[in-house]
Structures are given as structure tokens and as C-alpha cells.
Design a protein around this motif. Structure first.
Motif, PDB file in Angstrom:
ATOM      1  N   LEU A 140      55.774 -62.078 -41.113  1.00 18.94           N
ATOM      2  CA  LEU A 140      55.788 -61.094 -40.038  1.00 18.94           C
ATOM      3  C   LEU A 140      54.944 -59.876 -40.387  1.00 18.94           C
ATOM      4  O   LEU A 140      54.784 -59.525 -41.569  1.00 18.94           O
ATOM      5  N   TYR A 141      54.456 -59.262 -39.354  1.00 17.03           N
ATOM      6  CA  TYR A 141      53.742 -57.975 -39.505  1.00 17.03           C
ATOM      7  C   TYR A 141      54.758 -56.889 -39.821  1.00 17.03           C
ATOM      8  O   TYR A 141      55.770 -56.726 -39.124  1.00 17.03           O
ATOM      9  N   ALA A 142      54.490 -56.102 -40.869  1.00 20.22           N
ATOM     10  CA  ALA A 142      55.438 -55.086 -41.311  1.00 20.22           C
ATOM     11  C   ALA A 142      54.891 -53.666 -41.259  1.00 20.22           C
ATOM     12  O   ALA A 142      55.653 -52.709 -41.405  1.00 20.22           O
ATOM     13  N   GLY A 143      53.610 -53.465 -41.081  1.00 25.29           N
ATOM     14  CA  GLY A 143      53.051 -52.111 -41.047  1.00 25.29           C
ATOM     15  C   GLY A 143      51.538 -52.152 -41.114  1.00 25.29           C
ATOM     16  O   GLY A 143      50.916 -53.187 -41.379  1.00 25.29           O
ATOM     17  N   ASP A 144      50.961 -50.992 -40.857  1.00 27.34           N
ATOM     18  CA  ASP A 144      49.501 -50.900 -40.843  1.00 27.34           C
ATOM     19  C   ASP A 144      49.074 -49.721 -41.696  1.00 27.34           C
ATOM     20  O   ASP A 144      49.855 -48.831 -42.013  1.00 27.34           O
ATOM     21  N   ALA A 145      47.761 -49.738 -42.052  1.00 28.43           N
ATOM     22  CA  ALA A 145      47.109 -48.659 -42.819  1.00 28.43           C
ATOM     23  C   ALA A 145      47.814 -48.367 -44.146  1.00 28.43           C
ATOM     24  O   ALA A 145      48.349 -47.283 -44.344  1.00 28.43           O
ATOM     25  N   PRO A 146      47.830 -49.267 -45.092  1.00 29.72           N
ATOM     26  CA  PRO A 146      47.249 -50.614 -45.066  1.00 29.72           C
ATOM     27  C   PRO A 146      48.186 -51.637 -44.425  1.00 29.72           C
ATOM     28  O   PRO A 146      49.366 -51.374 -44.231  1.00 29.72           O
ATOM     29  N   LEU A 147      47.601 -52.794 -44.138  1.00 30.20           N
ATOM     30  CA  LEU A 147      48.375 -53.853 -43.508  1.00 30.20           C
ATOM     31  C   LEU A 147      49.414 -54.391 -44.493  1.00 30.20           C
ATOM     32  O   LEU A 147      49.091 -54.714 -45.643  1.00 30.20           O
ATOM     33  N   GLN A 148      50.653 -54.484 -44.006  1.00 28.65           N
ATOM     34  CA  GLN A 148      51.745 -55.024 -44.817  1.00 28.65           C
ATOM     35  C   GLN A 148      52.372 -56.209 -44.093  1.00 28.65           C
ATOM     36  O   GLN A 148      52.493 -56.208 -42.870  1.00 28.65           O
ATOM     37  N   VAL A 149      52.768 -57.208 -44.889  1.00 25.03           N
ATOM     38  CA  VAL A 149      53.316 -58.450 -44.358  1.00 25.03           C
ATOM     39  C   VAL A 149      54.661 -58.703 -45.020  1.00 25.03           C
ATOM     40  O   VAL A 149      54.811 -58.554 -46.242  1.00 25.03           O
ATOM     41  N   ARG A 150      55.647 -59.089 -44.183  1.00 32.53           N
ATOM     42  CA  ARG A 150      56.979 -59.433 -44.684  1.00 32.53           C
ATOM     43  C   ARG A 150      57.132 -60.950 -44.684  1.00 32.53           C
ATOM     44  O   ARG A 150      56.869 -61.601 -43.669  1.00 32.53           O
TER      45      ARG A 150
END
Length: 235
Positions: A140-150
Motif C-alpha cells: 500500500l501507499y503510505a506517504g509521499d516526499a519521499p514515497l513510502q510503501v507499507r
């Protein structure tokens, strides 16, 4: 009265008494008078000066009139140039605004194009790092700037989770792999088997360009064929 002798060999006779009033009248006009005053040269000077002044004024007037007409012509030319330049400036401003709009759109397209391979890289790196006895459930997408993935999944042992984290850290596109939690629970297929349910947080980081392997869109044969087709027929 002046008498003229028309007989051949005759002589003209001009009585003196008839010319005297004429010279007296001429002398009186220029201020001579009968008293021998020296007024004649001054009157002649003033008359000449007046004539010169009138001539100069007339010449100056004609010159000013000519300059005025020339200035009016130049003013009309400048006005026409101003109208033409105003149209050119307006057209230039419109083209500049259009260029800025196109540049903005190109920048947006480039930004989208530069990120279109991010998720394929992320999913490819995660899939390639999965060891044996470990199954993924969600990415799953978890955040941006930087991109984080769960990442969530299940593993047969804690060693499989550790191995998975180590492989993710070795990826050129992923860093800062953090274990958010792990829990041991019975398997859904067989309650007697215990599995480890885990959750990871991974950060995406693009590698330097010199570390990437690029592949040309066309091979040498195709590129040579296109170059030959593009060459002029006379070469």
C-alpha cells in the motif's frame, strides 16, 4: 510742362522751372528740407533696415511653416509606426503567454513521465526480494516526499521476515526498511500451524543514473535500417 522737339536736328528744351518742384518734393519726403539738414542718410538706413527686417521675418515665417509641415509629416509617420508596433507587441505578448503555457504543460507531462516507472520498480524489487516461506498480502501507499510503501504479509518463521528485510535493504530502489510489527497467530488453513504476521514500512529512493542499466529502444539492425531509409536517395 515738358516740351519735346520732334523736328530733325532740333534740341530738347526742358525748362528748369518745371523740374524744381519735383526735386523739392522728393527731398522733402526723405527729410531734406531747405535748411541743409543731414536727415537723408538716416532715413535711407532706416528704410533699408525695415526692408531687411521684413524680408527676414518673411523668410523666418516661411521656414517655420516648412518645419511645421515637416514635423506634422513625421508625427503622422511616428503615429502609424506606433500603431504597427502596438499590434506587434500585442502579438508578441500573446505568443509569449502561449509559450509559457506550453512550457508549463510540458513540465507537468515530464513530471508525470518521470514518475510513471516508480511503482513498477517498487513492485518489481519487492517481488524479487520475497524469500521462501513468506507470502505477501498487501502493498500500500503510505506517504509521499519521499514515497513510502507499507507491506503486510505472513511468514513461516521470523527468520523468513529477517531475510526479506535484508533483501529489501539490498535493493537499489528501496531503503530504510522498518519493522512496524509482528504477531504470531494460527494459520487460516490449519489452526495447529503457527505463522508470523508482519508489517513493514519501506522508503523508495531512485538510484544514481550511472547505476542504472539502460536498453536502447531499437537494436543496431533496426537503427541502421532507419538511418538508411532517412538518407537522401542521391547519397
Amino acid at each position: 510742362m515738358i516740351e519735346v522737339n520732334l523736328l530733325p536736328g532740333g534740341k530738347k528744351s526742358v525748362p528748369k522751372g518745371d523740374l524744381l518742384p519735383f526735386f523739392k518734393n522728393l527731398k522733402s519726403k526723405f527729410g531734406g528740407g531747405g535748411g541743409g539738414k543731414a536727415g537723408d542718410p538716416y532715413m535711407l538706413f532706416f528704410a533699408a533696415a525695415a526692408a531687411i527686417a521684413l524680408g527676414y521675418v518673411g523668410y523666418t515665417f516661411m521656414g517655420v511653416r516648412g518645419d511645421r509641415e515637416e514635423l506634422e509629416v513625421r508625427l503622422e509617420e511616428e503615429r502609424q509606426d506606433s500603431i504597427r508596433f502596438a499590434a506587434l507587441i500585442e502579438q508578441t505578448n500573446a505568443l509569449t503567454a502561449r509559450r509559457d503555457l506550453l512550457a508549463q504543460r510540458v513540465e507537468i507531462i515530464q513530471g508525470i513521465d518521470s514518475n510513471r516507472y516508480v511503482w513498477p520498480h517498487v513492485l518489481d524489487e519487492i517481488a524479487g526480494a520475497v524469500p521462501e516461506y513468506l507470502w505477501l498480502r498487501e502493498v500500500l501507499y503510505a506517504g509521499d516526499a519521499p514515497l513510502q510503501v507499507r507491506i503486510t504479509g505472513r511468514a513461516g518463521s521470523i527468520f523468513s521476515v529477517t531475510n526479506f528485510m535484508r533483501r529489501l535493504e539490498a535493493s537499489r530502489f528501496l531503503r530504510n526498511v522498518e519493522l512496524q510489527g509482528t504477531q504470531q497467530q494460527p494459520s487460516e488453513e490449519n489452526p495447529n500451524d503457527l505463522i508470523h504476521q508482519f508489517e513493514l514500512l519501506v522508503t523508495y529512493e531512485p538510484p544514481p543514473l550511472d547505476e542504472l542499466e539502460t536498453v536502447p529502444l531499437f537494436d543496431n539492425t533496426t537503427a541502421a535500417g532507419q538511418a538508411a531509409a532517412a538518407a537522401p536517395a542521391g547519397n
